[in-house]
Design a protein around this motif. Structure first.
Motif, PDB file in Angstrom:
ATOM      1  N   LEU A  88       0.828  -1.212   0.000  1.00 33.24           N
ATOM      2  CA  LEU A  88       0.000   0.000   0.000  1.00 33.24           C
ATOM      3  C   LEU A  88       0.860   1.259   0.000  1.00 33.24           C
ATOM      4  O   LEU A  88       0.346   2.357  -0.240  1.00 33.24           O
ATOM      5  N   TRP A  89       2.161   1.109   0.275  1.00 32.97           N
ATOM      6  CA  TRP A  89       3.044   2.264   0.433  1.00 32.97           C
ATOM      7  C   TRP A  89       4.022   2.461  -0.725  1.00 32.97           C
ATOM      8  O   TRP A  89       4.748   3.450  -0.747  1.00 32.97           O
ATOM      9  N   VAL A  90       4.079   1.515  -1.641  1.00 36.22           N
ATOM     10  CA  VAL A  90       5.025   1.636  -2.753  1.00 36.22           C
ATOM     11  C   VAL A  90       4.272   1.695  -4.082  1.00 36.22           C
ATOM     12  O   VAL A  90       3.114   1.274  -4.188  1.00 36.22           O
ATOM     13  N   ASP A  91       4.946   2.217  -5.092  1.00 31.67           N
ATOM     14  CA  ASP A  91       4.375   2.307  -6.428  1.00 31.67           C
ATOM     15  C   ASP A  91       4.319   0.902  -7.032  1.00 31.67           C
ATOM     16  O   ASP A  91       5.357   0.283  -7.275  1.00 31.67           O
ATOM     17  N   PRO A  92       3.113   0.357  -7.301  1.00 27.05           N
ATOM     18  CA  PRO A  92       3.014  -1.001  -7.840  1.00 27.05           C
ATOM     19  C   PRO A  92       3.620  -1.151  -9.228  1.00 27.05           C
ATOM     20  O   PRO A  92       3.929  -2.260  -9.656  1.00 27.05           O
ATOM     21  N   ASN A  93       3.781  -0.034  -9.938  1.00 27.71           N
ATOM     22  CA  ASN A  93       4.404  -0.089 -11.264  1.00 27.71           C
ATOM     23  C   ASN A  93       5.933  -0.123 -11.174  1.00 27.71           C
ATOM     24  O   ASN A  93       6.608  -0.395 -12.163  1.00 27.71           O
ATOM     25  N   LEU A  94       6.436   0.157  -9.980  1.00 25.46           N
ATOM     26  CA  LEU A  94       7.882   0.238  -9.784  1.00 25.46           C
ATOM     27  C   LEU A  94       8.468  -1.055  -9.254  1.00 25.46           C
ATOM     28  O   LEU A  94       9.558  -1.474  -9.663  1.00 25.46           O
ATOM     29  N   CYS A  95       7.751  -1.711  -8.355  1.00 25.21           N
ATOM     30  CA  CYS A  95       8.286  -2.914  -7.722  1.00 25.21           C
ATOM     31  C   CYS A  95       7.155  -3.793  -7.198  1.00 25.21           C
ATOM     32  O   CYS A  95       6.005  -3.359  -7.106  1.00 25.21           O
ATOM     33  N   GLN A  96       7.495  -5.008  -6.843  1.00 20.53           N
ATOM     34  CA  GLN A  96       6.556  -5.984  -6.303  1.00 20.53           C
ATOM     35  C   GLN A  96       7.032  -6.419  -4.926  1.00 20.53           C
ATOM     36  O   GLN A  96       8.213  -6.710  -4.733  1.00 20.53           O
ATOM     37  N   CYS A  97       6.125  -6.460  -3.958  1.00 23.52           N
ATOM     38  CA  CYS A  97       6.477  -6.908  -2.611  1.00 23.52           C
ATOM     39  C   CYS A  97       6.242  -8.417  -2.478  1.00 23.52           C
ATOM     40  O   CYS A  97       5.255  -8.957  -2.992  1.00 23.52           O
ATOM     41  N   MET A  98       7.153  -9.080  -1.788  1.00 26.00           N
ATOM     42  CA  MET A  98       7.043 -10.519  -1.582  1.00 26.00           C
ATOM     43  C   MET A  98       7.527 -10.877  -0.189  1.00 26.00           C
ATOM     44  O   MET A  98       8.463 -10.266   0.322  1.00 26.00           O
ATOM     45  N   GLN A  99       6.878 -11.847   0.444  1.00 20.59           N
ATOM     46  CA  GLN A  99       7.336 -12.330   1.734  1.00 20.59           C
ATOM     47  C   GLN A  99       7.574 -13.837   1.661  1.00 20.59           C
ATOM     48  O   GLN A  99       6.835 -14.561   0.995  1.00 20.59           O
ATOM     49  N   LEU A 100       8.628 -14.274   2.317  1.00 24.87           N
ATOM     50  CA  LEU A 100       8.922 -15.697   2.397  1.00 24.87           C
ATOM     51  C   LEU A 100       8.199 -16.290   3.602  1.00 24.87           C
ATOM     52  O   LEU A 100       7.983 -15.620   4.599  1.00 24.87           O
ATOM     53  N   TYR A 101       7.822 -17.553   3.496  1.00 23.90           N
ATOM     54  CA  TYR A 101       7.097 -18.175   4.603  1.00 23.90           C
ATOM     55  C   TYR A 101       7.416 -19.665   4.647  1.00 23.90           C
ATOM     56  O   TYR A 101       7.893 -20.252   3.673  1.00 23.90           O
ATOM     57  N   HIS A 102       7.160 -20.236   5.811  1.00 29.18           N
ATOM     58  CA  HIS A 102       7.283 -21.681   5.997  1.00 29.18           C
ATOM     59  C   HIS A 102       5.867 -22.250   6.050  1.00 29.18           C
ATOM     60  O   HIS A 102       5.031 -21.791   6.827  1.00 29.18           O
TER      61      HIS A 102
END
Length: 264
Positions: A88-102
């Motif tokens: 919600l805080w970054v430009d979606p056209n600039l980068c993609q957020c990802m989280q690693l999980y188990h």
């Protein structure tokens, strides 16, 4: 008993009364955390942005503008589940957020957590598929901001590095560091503060933008130092209920040098 012993042994300089106050506040926060996690299923974007703020976003966006993906270290501190609202805080056209999980053993719980972590635009990946994800996005010309929660106790066969952390000889996951160095990602630490009940702010702090020039385990060491500083500033908001120090270096040396079969 686990919570009490963890706090007591981590702060030997504290009086028994002060340790008791930290312990009591931890339980209060933990109850809040459970309710906040349930509420997260239905919170609006406006409400989430009001309660979970991010500072220093311009730093990671600048990294992404340079075409560089970012690895972000954080711990089980504050409300780590709300960190998945970062898109919600970054430009979606600039980068993609990802989280690693188990993956969790309980399928229903696993799917519920995956839903909450992706409902604002983030993607989820297991550690073994993370490099593939990052490379694929890089080929598409879209850098990733990848979150690594690395303050759990690793399994015996994943222990390669120990350091002093909160007065304990502590083993660390080093997979995050290896990924960042292999893919030459800018490395950040996410410093979380609990402002008041139900309100948090997270600040991005650069660890290094030259990971491949750093010595082995230097990045992990810096992460541990920064996480310890965060915990010492507000000790009641770390997850004291997990058995962080259930594995000892003495046992590890016996296993690695003596061929002893490890306990679970």
């Amino acid at each position: 008993e686990v919570v009490h012993e963890n706090i007591k042994s981590s702060f030997p300089e504290m009086s028994p009364r002060k340790c008791w106050m930290v312990e009591r506040r931890f339980y209060t926060h933990f109850c809040d955390l459970l309710m906040e996690s349930v509420k997260y299923f239905s919170m609006s974007k406006k409400t989430v942005k009001k309660r979970m703020r991010f500072n220093g976003v311009e730093l990671v966006e600048e990294s992404c503008r340079k075409g560089r993906s970012c690895g972000v270290f954080l711990g089980h501190y504050g409300n780590w589940e709300w960190i998945s609202s970062m898109p919600l805080w970054v430009d979606p056209n600039l980068c993609q957020c990802m989280q690693l999980y188990h993956s969790l053993e309980n399928y229903v719980t696993d799917q519920l957590i995956l839903y909450t972590r992706s409902r604002f635009g983030g993607v989820n990946s297991t550690m073994d598929k993370s490099i593939k994800y990052i490379v694929n996005y890089r080929r598409q010309g879209k850098p990733l901001i990848v979150g690594f929660i690395s303050d759990q106790a690793p399994f015996w066969d994943n222990i390669y590095y120990w350091s002093d952390f909160l007065h304990h000889e502590t083993p660390w996951f080093t997979g995050g560091e290896r990924i960042m160095q292999k893919l030459d990602m800018d490395v950040y630490y996410l410093d979380v503060r609990r402002i008041r009940r139900g309100y948090y702010v997270a600040e991005y702090k650069l660890i290094t933008d030259e990971p491949q020039k750093q010595e082995q385990f230097w990045i992990t060491q810096k992460y541990g130092e920064m996480l310890e500083a965060t915990i010492r500033r507000g000790p009641s908001y770390w997850l004291w209920s997990h058995r962080r120090w259930k594995r000892t270096k003495e046992e590890w040396l016996k296993i690695t040098h003596g061929g002893i079969k490890p306990k679970s």
